[in-house]
Scaffold this motif. Structure first.
Motif, mmCIF file in Angstrom:
data_model
loop_
_atom_site.group_PDB
_atom_site.id
_atom_site.type_symbol
_atom_site.label_atom_id
_atom_site.label_comp_id
_atom_site.label_asym_id
_atom_site.label_seq_id
_atom_site.Cartn_x
_atom_site.Cartn_y
_atom_site.Cartn_z
ATOM 1 N N LEU A 114 -9.024 -8.548 -8.116
ATOM 2 C CA LEU A 114 -9.359 -8.562 -6.691
ATOM 3 C C LEU A 114 -9.771 -7.159 -6.237
ATOM 4 N N ARG A 115 -10.846 -7.114 -5.422
ATOM 5 C CA ARG A 115 -11.209 -5.842 -4.782
ATOM 6 C C ARG A 115 -11.597 -6.109 -3.323
ATOM 7 N N PHE A 116 -11.011 -5.319 -2.432
ATOM 8 C CA PHE A 116 -11.292 -5.397 -0.994
ATOM 9 C C PHE A 116 -12.237 -4.255 -0.643
ATOM 10 N N GLN A 117 -13.330 -4.588 0.078
ATOM 11 C CA GLN A 117 -14.356 -3.585 0.348
ATOM 12 C C GLN A 117 -14.721 -3.528 1.824
ATOM 13 N N CYS A 118 -15.110 -2.335 2.234
ATOM 14 C CA CYS A 118 -15.544 -2.120 3.613
ATOM 15 C C CYS A 118 -17.017 -1.728 3.697
ATOM 16 N N ASP A 119 -17.668 -1.563 2.539
ATOM 17 C CA ASP A 119 -19.055 -1.078 2.525
ATOM 18 C C ASP A 119 -19.697 -1.491 1.211
ATOM 19 N N ASP A 180 1.335 -14.953 -9.674
ATOM 20 C CA ASP A 180 0.679 -14.173 -10.730
ATOM 21 C C ASP A 180 -0.810 -14.448 -10.849
ATOM 22 N N PHE A 181 -1.384 -15.209 -9.911
ATOM 23 C CA PHE A 181 -2.809 -15.520 -10.026
ATOM 24 C C PHE A 181 -3.653 -14.250 -9.946
ATOM 25 N N VAL A 182 -3.476 -13.465 -8.883
ATOM 26 C CA VAL A 182 -4.148 -12.171 -8.805
ATOM 27 C C VAL A 182 -3.331 -11.187 -9.631
ATOM 28 N N SER A 183 -3.834 -10.867 -10.798
ATOM 29 C CA SER A 183 -3.096 -10.022 -11.733
ATOM 30 C C SER A 183 -3.483 -8.556 -11.630
ATOM 31 N N TYR A 184 -4.713 -8.299 -11.227
ATOM 32 C CA TYR A 184 -5.198 -6.930 -11.083
ATOM 33 C C TYR A 184 -5.798 -6.752 -9.696
ATOM 34 N N VAL A 185 -5.451 -5.650 -9.066
ATOM 35 C CA VAL A 185 -6.056 -5.294 -7.777
ATOM 36 C C VAL A 185 -6.649 -3.904 -7.913
ATOM 37 N N GLN A 186 -7.964 -3.840 -7.775
ATOM 38 C CA GLN A 186 -8.638 -2.550 -7.754
ATOM 39 C C GLN A 186 -8.639 -2.048 -6.313
ATOM 40 N N LEU A 187 -8.064 -0.886 -6.103
ATOM 41 C CA LEU A 187 -8.037 -0.327 -4.751
ATOM 42 C C LEU A 187 -9.453 0.074 -4.369
ATOM 43 N N GLY A 188 -10.101 -0.833 -3.638
ATOM 44 C CA GLY A 188 -11.449 -0.550 -3.152
ATOM 45 C C GLY A 188 -11.334 0.222 -1.847
ATOM 46 N N LEU A 214 -3.970 8.631 1.538
ATOM 47 C CA LEU A 214 -2.691 7.971 1.274
ATOM 48 C C LEU A 214 -2.446 6.807 2.229
ATOM 49 N N LYS A 215 -2.979 6.893 3.425
ATOM 50 C CA LYS A 215 -2.795 5.814 4.398
ATOM 51 C C LYS A 215 -3.538 4.551 3.964
ATOM 52 N N TYR A 216 -4.553 4.709 3.126
ATOM 53 C CA TYR A 216 -5.266 3.552 2.581
ATOM 54 C C TYR A 216 -4.593 3.032 1.306
ATOM 55 N N ILE A 217 -3.886 3.906 0.627
ATOM 56 C CA ILE A 217 -3.238 3.534 -0.631
ATOM 57 C C ILE A 217 -1.900 2.841 -0.389
ATOM 58 N N GLU A 218 -1.120 3.367 0.545
ATOM 59 C CA GLU A 218 0.266 2.937 0.722
ATOM 60 C C GLU A 218 0.463 1.452 1.013
ATOM 61 N N PRO A 219 -0.446 0.770 1.716
ATOM 62 C CA PRO A 219 -0.207 -0.671 1.948
ATOM 63 C C PRO A 219 -0.279 -1.533 0.690
ATOM 64 N N ARG A 232 -10.108 4.205 -8.801
ATOM 65 C CA ARG A 232 -11.385 4.611 -9.402
ATOM 66 C C ARG A 232 -11.312 5.977 -10.074
ATOM 67 N N ARG A 233 -10.425 6.825 -9.595
ATOM 68 C CA ARG A 233 -10.273 8.166 -10.146
ATOM 69 C C ARG A 233 -8.784 8.467 -10.338
ATOM 70 N N PRO A 234 -8.473 9.436 -11.212
ATOM 71 C CA PRO A 234 -7.057 9.775 -11.439
ATOM 72 C C PRO A 234 -6.500 10.694 -10.352
ATOM 73 N N PHE A 235 -6.389 10.148 -9.141
ATOM 74 C CA PHE A 235 -5.811 10.909 -8.033
ATOM 75 C C PHE A 235 -4.321 11.147 -8.280
ATOM 76 N N LYS A 236 -3.785 12.128 -7.585
ATOM 77 C CA LYS A 236 -2.348 12.394 -7.703
ATOM 78 C C LYS A 236 -1.536 11.145 -7.371
ATOM 79 N N ALA A 237 -1.972 10.413 -6.362
ATOM 80 C CA ALA A 237 -1.243 9.199 -5.974
ATOM 81 C C ALA A 237 -1.256 8.160 -7.088
ATOM 82 N N ALA A 238 -2.363 8.072 -7.825
ATOM 83 C CA ALA A 238 -2.438 7.118 -8.937
ATOM 84 C C ALA A 238 -1.383 7.438 -9.989
#
Length: 470
Positions: A114-119, A180-188, A214-219, A232-238
């Motif tokens: 699953l990926r959620f997108q705004c653009d 367990d249906f959605v097994s992977y979520v890509q943080l879009g 972080l406000k986009y990651i935390e939810p 998408r990138r190896p951020f500190k939060a990842a």
């Protein structure tokens, strides 16, 4: 005097006998002693080069198309903010389910990315956030017409936008996050295609700083407790959250080299003009998945035929588990070289679990039987869930008489490693039957055996025979 010596000798003999009896009791009450002098049957199995479409790995096909999936085990669900919440507080769950054939995929035992997108840039003017949110944020963003296409990039620093984004992810998790249906979520969420970059050279407002990101990651972690999350990138939060990573330019040598350099050394994040925002995550694949999709900048013929060796090297070095929705589709059955390329790609993705050896020891002293099974992984990654692994007892008609859960943790069975499980069964329970011992890996969503082992065992459906009593 003689009597005294005799008594001492008798006492000494009694003590020696007592010690010997005690030692024998200790020895024969140990578990290992039960198998002393037992009949041991050892069987070795060969690892094969077969290609299987196993769960949670391989190609993730477009969920909106029922015809594309074929034997693939994953589907890819792409949802824009505009699609998901057309009116404030009203979420289009029913329409999302229809458009993405969700109940159909569930019935087939497929899992989803699953990926959620705004653009999402296209060749027409449009916006991918709801009209009501555009109005609430007073159009705080950038309409663009750039080399990627046309669209609208919100100002991700806008606090109103951040607030409603968090609400949307929470609602999305309430719908998708409880099984367990959605097994992977890509943080879009951020940037063009949810890839955490914008074409700021064209006047688009940059991606926000780490505090705002972080406000986009935390939810996400709270919304999707059962899924594996990827960035998408190896951020500190990842690194701190233990997320996986995805590379949407898989197969492009230059872009993949840059991505691998981020993983190896970390680096700066020019999108937000931040130094050292990326951290080394070379071993992330050992505990979290690597995904992505094939690049659109190069043809599939080039990737799978002309440059197949380098493509395979990039996949195996990155320890990729899944790719999609951009993946190679065979449109010409007579193109053998393209077919071979697909097989090589699938062979070098995800896990390849095997049973390499079984040792069945029948106790000489009881009706108990010890079953030791050696497991290995000849893939490039583990499975990232500890799905239940069972030892089954079948009768001669393949009816299941019993099952015993093994202690195998699939998530820790890394490539190139082996683990041995041990189970004790009581043969007296099946003394009137010829039995088969089989192993199977269960998908918790379907409650059925689901994983094909890459071994030459005889099998019953997806149960692999390791021993026959006759």
């Amino acid at each position: 005097m003689a009597n005294r010596k005799f008594i001492v000798i008798i006492i000494a003999l009694v003590l020696i006998i007592a010690i010997m009896i005690s030692a024998a009791i200790i020895f024969f009450t140990r578990e290992d002693a039960m198998w002393l002098f037992g009949n041991k049957i050892s069987t070795e199995f060969q690892v094969t080069n077969d290609i299987y479409y196993n769960p949670l790995m391989g190609f993730a096909t477009d969920a909106t198309s029922k015809t594309d999936v074929g034997n693939n085990s994953l589907v890819y669900i792409d949802i824009t903010f505009r699609e998901f919440e057309p009116e404030e507080g009203l979420y289009a769950f029913e329409q999302i389910a229809i458009d993405n054939n969700i109940e159909y995929w569930r019935s087939l035992g497929k899992h989803a990315v699953l990926r959620f997108q705004c653009d999402y840039p296209t060749d027409e003017e449009h916006i991918d956030i709801p009209d009501w949110l555009y109005e609430k944020t007073s159009g705080d963003g950038t309409n663009y017409d750039i080399e990627y296409g046309m669209g609208y990039s919100p100002n991700y620093n806008n606090e109103i936008f951040i607030e409603y984004h968090a609400k949307a992810i929470k609602a999305l998790g309430e719908y998708f996050g409880n099984d367990d249906f959605v097994s992977y979520v890509q943080l879009g969420s951020l940037g063009h295609w949810g890839e955490w970059h914008v074409y700021y050279e064209g006047g688009i407002i940059r991606i926000p700083n780490e505090t705002t990101r972080l406000k986009y990651i935390e939810p996400y972690p709270d919304a999707f407790p059962n899924a594996k999350l990827l960035m998408r990138r190896p951020f500190k939060a990842a690194a701190e959250y233990g997320f996986g990573l995805y590379n949407d330019m898989t197969g492009d040598p230059d872009s993949t080299d840059s991505w691998n350099e981020w993983l190896q050394y970390g680096g700066d994040y020019t999108q937000a003009e931040e130094l050292d925002a990326l951290v080394p995550m070379m071993d992330a694949w050992k505990t979290a998945p690597i995904g992505g999709e094939f690049t659109s900048s190069l043809s599939m013929d080039w990737l799978l035929k002309v440059n197949i060796d380098q493509t395979i090297q990039m996949l195996s070095e990155s320890h990729v588990t899944f790719l999609g929705p951009k993946y190679p589709e065979l449109k010409n059955e007579s193109d053998e070289l393209f077919k071979q390329g697909i097989d090589k790609v699938l062979f070098n993705m995800g896990y390849r679990y095997n049973v390499t050896k079984s040792v069945v020891t029948k106790s000489k002293w009881s009706s108990m039987e010890k079953v030791e099974i050696t497991w290995s992984n000849t893939g490039v990654a583990p499975m990232y869930w500890d799905w239940p692994v069972y030892l089954y007892v079948l009768d001669n008609d393949n009816n299941i008489l019993d099952k015993y859960e093994t202690k195998l943790e699939l998530s820790t069975l890394l490539p190139g490693t082996e683990k041995t499980t041990k189970n004790i069964i009581d043969l007296s329970l099946y003394e009137n039957s010829e039995i088969k011992l089989c192993v199977g890996i269960i998908d918790p969503m379907t409650k059925e055996p689901a994983v094909m082992l890459i071994s030459d065992n005889e099998k019953v459906d997806k149960l692999y025979i390791i021993y026959k009593s006759n």
